[in-house]
Design a protein around this motif. Structure first.
Motif, short mmCIF file in Angstrom:
data_model
loop_
_atom_site.label_atom_id
_atom_site.label_comp_id
_atom_site.label_asym_id
_atom_site.label_seq_id
_atom_site.Cartn_x
_atom_site.Cartn_y
_atom_site.Cartn_z
N TRP A 197 0.82 -1.22 0.00
CA TRP A 197 0.00 0.00 0.00
C TRP A 197 0.86 1.27 0.00
N ASP A 198 2.17 1.14 0.24
CA ASP A 198 3.06 2.30 0.11
C ASP A 198 3.07 2.82 -1.32
N TYR A 199 2.85 1.92 -2.29
CA TYR A 199 2.99 2.28 -3.70
C TYR A 199 1.65 2.55 -4.38
N ALA B 9 -1.68 4.39 -5.20
CA ALA B 9 -2.21 5.75 -5.17
C ALA B 9 -3.73 5.68 -5.02
N SER C 9 -6.08 5.12 1.22
CA SER C 9 -5.06 5.29 2.24
C SER C 9 -3.65 4.99 1.71
N GLY C 10 -3.54 4.68 0.42
CA GLY C 10 -2.24 4.42 -0.17
C GLY C 10 -1.35 5.65 -0.15
N LYS C 11 -0.03 5.43 -0.12
CA LYS C 11 0.92 6.54 -0.02
C LYS C 11 1.41 7.02 -1.39
N GLY C 12 1.18 6.23 -2.44
CA GLY C 12 1.53 6.67 -3.78
C GLY C 12 3.00 6.90 -4.03
N LYS C 13 3.85 6.16 -3.33
CA LYS C 13 5.30 6.33 -3.52
C LYS C 13 5.74 5.69 -4.84
#
Length: 385
Positions: A116-118, A120, A123-127
């Motif tokens: 979910w860090d990646y 978008a 609650s995703g971080k969109g890294k």
């Protein structure tokens, strides 16, 4: 008019094309074979694919626990196996769930942090993804998602169901063999076929549609209108199966060149909160009321879709809705009920609208007519039974 075209996947299509796997220039020497349920094992597909991989010079290990709506647990398990077993590519064998899990696991096998860090949206971080994913080989046994021909992967964290993808998540090699689809039951054939249809219709209606995506979308719609009812009612008809398989792959091209619209965002909210709901069934449930909302905003495109779907004399945008309803009846899916899956049981349809807007709000921005959370709730309420 400017538009871009980038689709690096190599695709083998047609009955018996799975045999080309052994000579398809495999991207590694050891594969994680990702699949779900028991049918791919029971029908011998897993053994057949493993033998072809071995013939092509690659060993394999199997993960067979993918859920119909793939989860973070599925992704993390597959990534861990890849690292522990030294797998250098991943094979997704099955429907969209297996191939989507393979794509997401390919990202996490080479990158740290959480998936979910990646992502978008929501609650995703969109890294940005730091390292290239492992190569993915897609072997589809269903005709619904088009994921063999696009970069997208859809995963749920239990509350959010979000699409993610970029150039690195295109399959390196895809196999579309209609012989692998003959065993799909009529109900699932219908659900999957309508999913493919809506990828094409949404991509045709999206504000970023181009002449290239339009070409693929209309041909996909035409093939579904021509052959889906036959594939549902006579699953052994290989010509009909091949037509729907091609419609599905073409709809994947549409997803690469254009986009889904808010119809998919709404359904993702439904099946995120009710994971037993098949994605295609959810789309069918809301489709008639959904398309009624947009008919006046792009009348010419609705008429073209109606003609492609088989209503050759269409002159009114609502002809498409009528043709869609007739096809659903011919495929015996016109009586689906949200209530059988608990969707909307509490009468609160705004929570689905809020979930859709929060997690996949970008799709709403691609609609040719802007809809509010109240409009979304209204579509669902009118579809409820």
């Amino acid at each position: 008019m400017k538009f871009s075209y980038y689709m690096p996947s190599r695709i083998f299509f047609g009955p018996g094309s799975v045999k080309k796997l052994a000579r398809g220039h495999l991207p590694g020497k050891k594969a994680l074979l990702v699949t779900g349920g028991s049918s791919t094992t029971r029908l011998g597909y897993v053994d057949k694919v493993r033998a072809l991989l071995q013939e092509g010079g690659a060993d394999s290990v199997v993960y067979g626990k993918v859920h119909p709506n793939p989860t973070l647990e599925n992704v993390d398990d597959c990534a861990a196996i890849c690292r522990a077993e030294g797998c250098d590519f991943i094979v997704g064998l099955g429907g969209g769930s297996s191939i989507d899990t393979a794509k997401a696991a390919a990202v996490m096998a080479t990158n740290g942090g959480a998936y979910w860090d990646y992502v978008a949206g929501g609650s995703g971080k969109g890294k940005p993804v730091p390292n290239d994913p492992l190569p993915v080989v897609a072997i589809t046994t269903t005709a619904g998602t088009g994921t063999e021909a696009d970069p997208w992967t859809v995963v749920t964290n239990g509350e959010e169901k979000i699409g993610f993808g970029y150039d690195g998540t295109f399959p390196t090699l895809s196999i579309v063999d209609p012989e692998f689809m003959v065993s799909v039951p009529p109900k699932m054939t219908a659900y999957q076929g309508f999913d493919a249809l809506f990828h094409a219709t949404e991509g045709y209606l999206a504000s970023i549609a181009s002449p290239m995506s339009d070409m693929f979308a209309l041909e996909s719609i035409r093939l579904v209108g021509k052959s889906l009812a036959e594939a549902v009612n006579n699953g052994g008809n290989m010509d009909a199966r091949a037509d729907i398989a091609l419609a599905n792959t073409l709809s994947g091209f549409v997803e690469t060149l254009s986009s889904c619209t808010s119809e998919h965002a709404i359904e993702h909210a439904m099946s995120a909160l009710h994971p037993d709901l098949p994605h295609g069934a959810g789309l069918i449930m809301i489709s008639l009321e959904y398309y009624k909302v947009f008919a006046d905003a792009c009348a010419d495109r609705f008429i073209e879709m109606a003609r492609a779907l088989g209503k050759a004399d269409a002159k009114d945008p609502m002809d498409f809705v009528e043709a869609l309803a007739a096809l659903q009846a011919a495929c015996h899916v016109d009586g689906l009920k949200m209530s059988e899956y608990g969707v909307g049981a509490d009468g609160d349809f705004l929570k689905y609208a809020d979930n859709a807007l929060h997690t996949m709000g970008n799709l709403f921005r691609l609609d040719r007519k802007q809809v509010s959370r109240e409009d979304v709730a209204g579509i669902m309420q009118r579809s409820y039974r």
